[in-house]
Design a protein around this motif. Sequence first.
Motif, mmCIF file in Angstrom:
data_model
loop_
_atom_site.group_PDB
_atom_site.id
_atom_site.type_symbol
_atom_site.label_atom_id
_atom_site.label_comp_id
_atom_site.label_asym_id
_atom_site.label_seq_id
_atom_site.Cartn_x
_atom_site.Cartn_y
_atom_site.Cartn_z
ATOM 1 N N UNK A 9 55.122 57.382 34.715
ATOM 2 C CA UNK A 9 54.442 57.194 35.997
ATOM 3 C C UNK A 9 54.219 55.712 36.292
ATOM 4 N N UNK A 10 54.064 55.429 37.560
ATOM 5 C CA UNK A 10 53.806 54.045 37.973
ATOM 6 C C UNK A 10 52.476 53.584 37.385
ATOM 7 N N UNK A 11 52.449 52.323 36.964
ATOM 8 C CA UNK A 11 51.215 51.777 36.408
ATOM 9 C C UNK A 11 51.116 50.291 36.732
ATOM 10 N N UNK A 12 49.888 49.834 36.826
ATOM 11 C CA UNK A 12 49.609 48.427 37.095
ATOM 12 C C UNK A 12 48.979 47.805 35.852
ATOM 13 N N UNK A 13 49.268 46.552 35.663
ATOM 14 C CA UNK A 13 48.645 45.826 34.560
ATOM 15 C C UNK A 13 47.288 45.322 35.042
ATOM 16 N N UNK A 14 46.225 45.841 34.454
ATOM 17 C CA UNK A 14 44.868 45.419 34.806
ATOM 18 C C UNK A 14 44.536 44.111 34.108
ATOM 19 N N UNK A 15 44.860 44.055 32.833
ATOM 20 C CA UNK A 15 44.665 42.827 32.052
ATOM 21 C C UNK A 15 45.979 42.528 31.358
ATOM 22 N N UNK A 16 46.617 41.426 31.760
ATOM 23 C CA UNK A 16 47.889 41.075 31.138
ATOM 24 C C UNK A 16 47.652 40.809 29.659
ATOM 25 N N UNK A 17 48.648 41.011 28.826
ATOM 26 C CA UNK A 17 48.466 40.754 27.398
ATOM 27 C C UNK A 17 48.045 39.306 27.158
ATOM 28 N N UNK B 176 47.116 53.724 35.381
ATOM 29 C CA UNK B 176 48.116 54.605 35.976
ATOM 30 C C UNK B 176 47.804 54.800 37.453
ATOM 31 N N UNK B 177 48.786 55.261 38.203
ATOM 32 C CA UNK B 177 48.595 55.506 39.634
ATOM 33 C C UNK B 177 47.504 56.552 39.862
ATOM 34 N N UNK B 178 47.317 57.473 38.890
ATOM 35 C CA UNK B 178 46.292 58.520 39.013
ATOM 36 C C UNK B 178 44.891 58.024 38.696
ATOM 37 N N UNK C 213 48.595 50.195 25.273
ATOM 38 C CA UNK C 213 47.664 50.451 26.378
ATOM 39 C C UNK C 213 48.218 51.528 27.312
ATOM 40 N N UNK C 214 49.517 51.488 27.556
ATOM 41 C CA UNK C 214 50.146 52.514 28.388
ATOM 42 C C UNK C 214 50.034 53.886 27.721
ATOM 43 N N UNK C 215 50.265 53.947 26.429
ATOM 44 C CA UNK C 215 50.119 55.218 25.698
ATOM 45 C C UNK C 215 48.685 55.719 25.778
ATOM 46 N N UNK C 216 47.715 54.810 25.678
ATOM 47 C CA UNK C 216 46.313 55.201 25.772
ATOM 48 C C UNK C 216 46.024 55.812 27.140
ATOM 49 N N UNK C 217 46.538 55.194 28.191
ATOM 50 C CA UNK C 217 46.335 55.737 29.538
ATOM 51 C C UNK C 217 47.022 57.088 29.689
ATOM 52 N N UNK C 218 48.230 57.214 29.167
ATOM 53 C CA UNK C 218 48.956 58.478 29.260
ATOM 54 C C UNK C 218 48.249 59.593 28.490
ATOM 55 N N UNK C 219 47.633 59.258 27.367
ATOM 56 C CA UNK C 219 46.907 60.261 26.580
ATOM 57 C C UNK C 219 45.680 60.782 27.325
ATOM 58 N N UNK C 220 45.185 60.036 28.277
ATOM 59 C CA UNK C 220 44.035 60.476 29.066
ATOM 60 C C UNK C 220 44.449 61.376 30.224
#
Length: 138
Positions: A23-31, A63-65, A85-92
């Motif tokens: 899914x589309x996602x935005x970087x809230x805090x860049x690495x 994530x977009x959601x 971080x993406x995996x953490x968001x996807x797990x939610x």
Amino acid sequence: MAVLVEAAAADVAARLDALGPLPAHDVVRRPEAGLVMVQGRIGGDGRAFNLGEATVTRAAVRLADGEVGFACVLGRDGAKARLVALCDALMQSDVWRTAVETRVVAPLRETLETTELTEAARTAATRVDFFTLVRGED
């Protein structure tokens, strides 16, 4: 999360790519890399003392959601921090949780466990048993 931060970045990326289009996602805090103070305890339960500093990289994605994922990994690997971080968001996410658990985390956990068993066996092969010789007086 422990499995994801212990795994190699290339393995996490390969597992996520195997999921198909994410899914589309935005970087809230860049690495970004920084230092954290590592504390220790004498005997495991004594007073805390500053052991030293460790380099960590943290990141956050949304994530977009609306789910937000965070990661903090040892070292300076910004790509790995973003992937975790993406995996953490996807797990939610209710939609992605099962797929990430079965197709990303579970295989990585198996790989890490196999590696640990192999290393333990190699280490055990070099084990030396010391014993104390007691001299008796005649």
